[in-house]
Write an enzyme that holds these catalytic residues in place. Structure first.
Site, short mmCIF file in Angstrom:
data_model
loop_
_atom_site.label_atom_id
_atom_site.label_comp_id
_atom_site.label_asym_id
_atom_site.label_seq_id
_atom_site.Cartn_x
_atom_site.Cartn_y
_atom_site.Cartn_z
N HIS A 187 -8.54 -3.99 -2.64
CA HIS A 187 -7.77 -3.18 -1.74
C HIS A 187 -8.09 -1.53 -1.75
CE1 HIS A 187 -3.86 -1.58 -0.06
NE2 HIS A 187 -4.18 -0.77 -0.60
N GLU A 188 -8.14 -0.93 -2.89
CA GLU A 188 -8.70 0.18 -3.29
C GLU A 188 -10.01 0.50 -2.70
OE1 GLU A 188 -6.23 2.45 -3.62
OE2 GLU A 188 -4.77 0.98 -4.46
N CYS A 231 0.76 -1.18 0.17
CA CYS A 231 -0.03 -0.20 -0.11
C CYS A 231 0.98 1.14 0.07
CB CYS A 231 -0.97 0.16 1.28
SG CYS A 231 -1.94 1.40 1.43
N HIS A 244 -10.23 1.12 0.91
CA HIS A 244 -9.91 2.58 1.41
C HIS A 244 -11.03 3.32 1.61
CE1 HIS A 244 -5.56 2.62 1.86
NE2 HIS A 244 -5.39 2.09 0.76
#
Length: 159
Positions: free
Chosen positions: A135-136, A93, A139
């Site tokens: 993953h994004e 990250c 966020h």
């Protein structure tokens, strides 16, 4: 403009982002420019980086900028999964550039979203791109890969 990336430990990274409304599209274009410049700056510094979420630069909107072959602007994404098949990956990250986290992610996913022209779109991802978009997407909900580790033994310093 290249922005500072919020780093692990910054409490703001745990905040949930708000949906973008169509009236905000003009201001979103400025954020997209900042995301592009920040991603390219990270690539130059670290030699990696395929996507970045707006919260990583302190903009708490449901917005992801991905640039692999070409730029893709992802507004208000909705993630869905075809099945329960998982894969184990070493996740990295921009918010903790020298750390790897062993996590389990869905092998395949579908992302529905609005593009920069306010058109509905969808993309199916598999393998490493499925991991990337999950993953994004995390966020946007204030979830970091470190929170998905099964134990502290799943954290590794990059060498």
């Amino acid at each position: 403009m290249k922005k500072e990336i919020l780093l692990l430990g910054d409490k703001r990274l745990y905040d949930k982002s708000q949906e973008v409304i169509e009236d905000e599209l003009e201001s979103i274009n400025e954020i997209v420019g900042d995301l592009h410049d920040t991603l390219m700056g990270f690539r130059q510094a670290y030699g990696v980086g395929r996507a970045i979420a707006a919260p990583q630069i302190g903009q708490f909107k449901r917005l992801i900028y991905m640039h692999i072959d070409k730029p893709v602007v992802i507004i208000n994404p909705v993630l869905s999964f075809f099945d329960d098949e998982m894969m184990e990956v070493m996740d990295d990250c921009m918010s903790f550039p020298n750390l790897l986290v062993k996590v389990k992610r869905h092998k395949r996913c579908k992302l529905s979203y609005i593009n920069e022209k306010w058109e509905s779109c969808s993309i199916v991802f598999e393998g490493d791109l499925s991991e990337l978009i999950q993953h994004e997407y995390d966020h946007l909900d204030g979830i970091l890969a470190t929170m998905r580790a099964e134990s502290v033994k799943d954290l590794f310093i990059k060498q």
